[in-house]
Design an enzyme around this catalytic site. Sequence first.
Site, PDB file in Angstrom:
ATOM      1  CD1 TRP A 183      67.288 -19.035  -2.463  1.00 18.20           C
ATOM      2  CD2 TRP A 183      67.266 -18.341  -5.482  1.00 18.20           C
ATOM      3  NE1 TRP A 183      67.490 -17.625  -2.627  1.00 18.20           N
ATOM      4  CE2 TRP A 183      67.253 -17.221  -4.671  1.00 18.20           C
ATOM      5  CE3 TRP A 183      66.626 -18.841  -5.930  1.00 18.20           C
ATOM      6  CZ2 TRP A 183      66.887 -16.157  -5.037  1.00 18.20           C
ATOM      7  CZ3 TRP A 183      66.690 -17.656  -6.667  1.00 18.20           C
ATOM      8  CH2 TRP A 183      66.808 -16.349  -6.203  1.00 18.20           C
ATOM      9  CG  ASP A 264      69.645 -22.130  -9.617  1.00 14.87           C
ATOM     10  OD1 ASP A 264      71.108 -20.761 -10.385  1.00 14.87           O
ATOM     11  OD2 ASP A 264      69.557 -20.657  -8.629  1.00 14.87           O
ATOM     12  CE  LYS A 300      75.226 -16.200  -5.428  1.00 10.80           C
ATOM     13  NZ  LYS A 300      73.930 -15.763  -5.697  1.00 10.80           N
TER      14      LYS A 300
HETATM   15  N1  PLA Z   1      69.786 -19.263  -7.390  1.00 13.72           N
HETATM   16  C1  PLA Z   1      70.539 -19.971  -5.616  1.00 13.72           C
HETATM   17  C2  PLA Z   1      71.009 -21.127  -5.601  1.00 13.72           C
HETATM   18  C3  PLA Z   1      70.629 -19.108  -4.874  1.00 13.72           C
HETATM   19  O1  PLA Z   1      71.595 -19.101  -4.440  1.00 13.72           O
HETATM   20  C4  PLA Z   1      70.708 -17.701  -5.274  1.00 13.72           C
HETATM   21  C5  PLA Z   1      70.867 -16.041  -4.343  1.00 13.72           C
HETATM   22  C6  PLA Z   1      70.020 -16.895  -6.959  1.00 13.72           C
HETATM   23  C7  PLA Z   1      69.710 -17.600  -7.114  1.00 13.72           C
HETATM   24  C8  PLA Z   1      70.031 -15.412  -7.481  1.00 13.72           C
HETATM   25  O2  PLA Z   1      71.667 -14.614  -6.728  1.00 13.72           O
HETATM   26  P1  PLA Z   1      71.759 -13.126  -7.595  1.00 13.72           P
HETATM   27  O3  PLA Z   1      70.087 -13.402  -8.661  1.00 13.72           O
HETATM   28  O4  PLA Z   1      72.051 -12.756  -7.248  1.00 13.72           O
HETATM   29  O5  PLA Z   1      72.189 -13.791  -9.216  1.00 13.72           O
HETATM   30  N2  PLA Z   1      70.537 -16.361  -3.943  1.00 13.72           N
HETATM   31  C9  PLA Z   1      71.854 -15.736  -2.218  1.00 13.72           C
HETATM   32  C10 PLA Z   1      70.567 -14.450  -1.962  1.00 13.72           C
HETATM   33  C11 PLA Z   1      73.090 -15.472  -2.555  1.00 13.72           C
HETATM   34  C12 PLA Z   1      69.723 -14.109  -2.196  1.00 13.72           C
HETATM   35  O6  PLA Z   1      68.254 -14.774  -1.392  1.00 13.72           O
HETATM   36  O7  PLA Z   1      68.489 -13.515  -3.047  1.00 13.72           O
HETATM   37  C13 PLA Z   1      70.997 -16.313  -0.532  1.00 13.72           C
HETATM   38  O8  PLA Z   1      70.908 -16.113   0.168  1.00 13.72           O
HETATM   39  O9  PLA Z   1      69.797 -17.336  -0.994  1.00 13.72           O
END
Ligand code: PLA
Length: 454
Positions: A183, A264, A300
């Site tokens: 991510w 995570d 989610k």
């Molecule tokens: N960890 C991972 C692996 C994630 O994909 C995301 C969110 C988070 C943590 C953080 O989520 P939160 O703080 O909203 O609980 N990833 C998303 C959104 C869904 C983003 O980038 O913020 C994504 O599209 O990758």
Amino acid sequence: MHSGKTSPFSSFSPADRRLSALYRHLEGSSSIAAMDSIAAAPTSASSAAGASVFDHVVRGPEDPILGVTVAYNKDQSPVKLNLGVGAYRTEEGKPLVLNVVRRAEQMLVNDNSRVKEYLPIVGLADFNKLSAKLILGADSPAIQENRVTTVQCLSGTGSLRVGAEFLARHYHEHTIYIPQPTWGNHPKVFGFAGLSVKSYRYYDPATRGLDFQGLLEDLGSAPSGAIVLLHACAHNPTGVDPTPQQWEQIRQLMRSKALLPFFDSAYQGFASGNLDADAQSVRIFVNDGGECLVAQSYAKNLGLYGERVGALSIVCRTADVAGRVESQLKLVIRPMYSNPPLHGASIVATILKDRNMFQEWTIELKAMADRIITMRQKLFDALCSRGTPGDWSHIIKQIGMFTFTGLNSEQVAFMTKEYHIYMTSDGRISMAGLSSKTVPHLADAIHAAVKRAA
Ligand code: PLA
């Protein structure tokens, strides 16, 4: 450091060492230009009338994921489609508030005994207890032995950041290994907390599967005690998870080298549709009696995205250590945001403590996971029926919210320009943003993008 190039932070106070650490991590990567524009050094203090004291501030880049939504919102086309951010949509393309969440909110609103006082620094006690149970399992020995401290944080991101800040202050090894790829926010969350970020091999583009050998080699040569970030399930962006046997091998290797696991868990229940099955990776590490950190998000799996509800649990060897760790987590949190918000955590606690509501949640969660799996099959079938060149079986093999298509940034740019389809430039698409109605449009776009390059 590159020769002759100094960090823009080199003349800054010690307080800016975190930025400097992150700069060093990113140096040489394409992100470095972005870092330069996050914090450019001021040229001179401006006192002349009319000139801004912020004149030296350069415009920062859009976020690689959330910026996709910004671009999408500007597009006027009626066929535009946002497959960038991982946000669940219904078959009608609408955001979804779960019924069980609406019900919990009604109950909260109707309860006149509820007040708006501050929560404690660590958040809502019920929420914390129930969150630990949800990820570790109700019968977890670590919970029974009181060795787990859980603090409510601002969703997954805030939980990761609080955990990272704690480790930077109180853990002897400051290197964290993150999977390649991961991510996009991970390196920044950990780098800004002052940890030094390195990566371990994870994904093999040739097989579109796990580079298990590479992973074992890289973790095997990590310094003893290093922190290792692991995606609990539904790896983002690849959709590739280790098998249970592979998790066991990873556990053995990590424990033998005293590597510290930091999980995570942003997608519990979204991978398989089953909350317990998706927590297995975490539980095998906790059940061996060792220590670890877990960041949980309810964005989610309960659809609570904007409510920012999450938790950080630190599993310790003894109850005494856990108590001391918690006292230090409070010292991290208090100057950062004092204490967390009340509403979202109250929704979660209401649902988790009521047997019927919990049951209702698992049914709604399974329906979301199943719809995503159906979209995988539909997209795969649509590409097969068009005879799109290439093997697309990874679309049905990958797990969770995303498909890592293998499309390159040029193909993505073409699809955005010609088909108004928005996705991250690494070729990741959010399957949760797709519906039966929009699959043909996406398949046409992928087909054209692939044919064009062929
Ligand atoms: N960890 C991972 C692996 C994630 O994909 C995301 C969110 C988070 C943590 C953080 O989520 P939160 O703080 O909203 O609980 N990833 C998303 C959104 C869904 C983003 O980038 O913020 C994504 O599209 O990758």
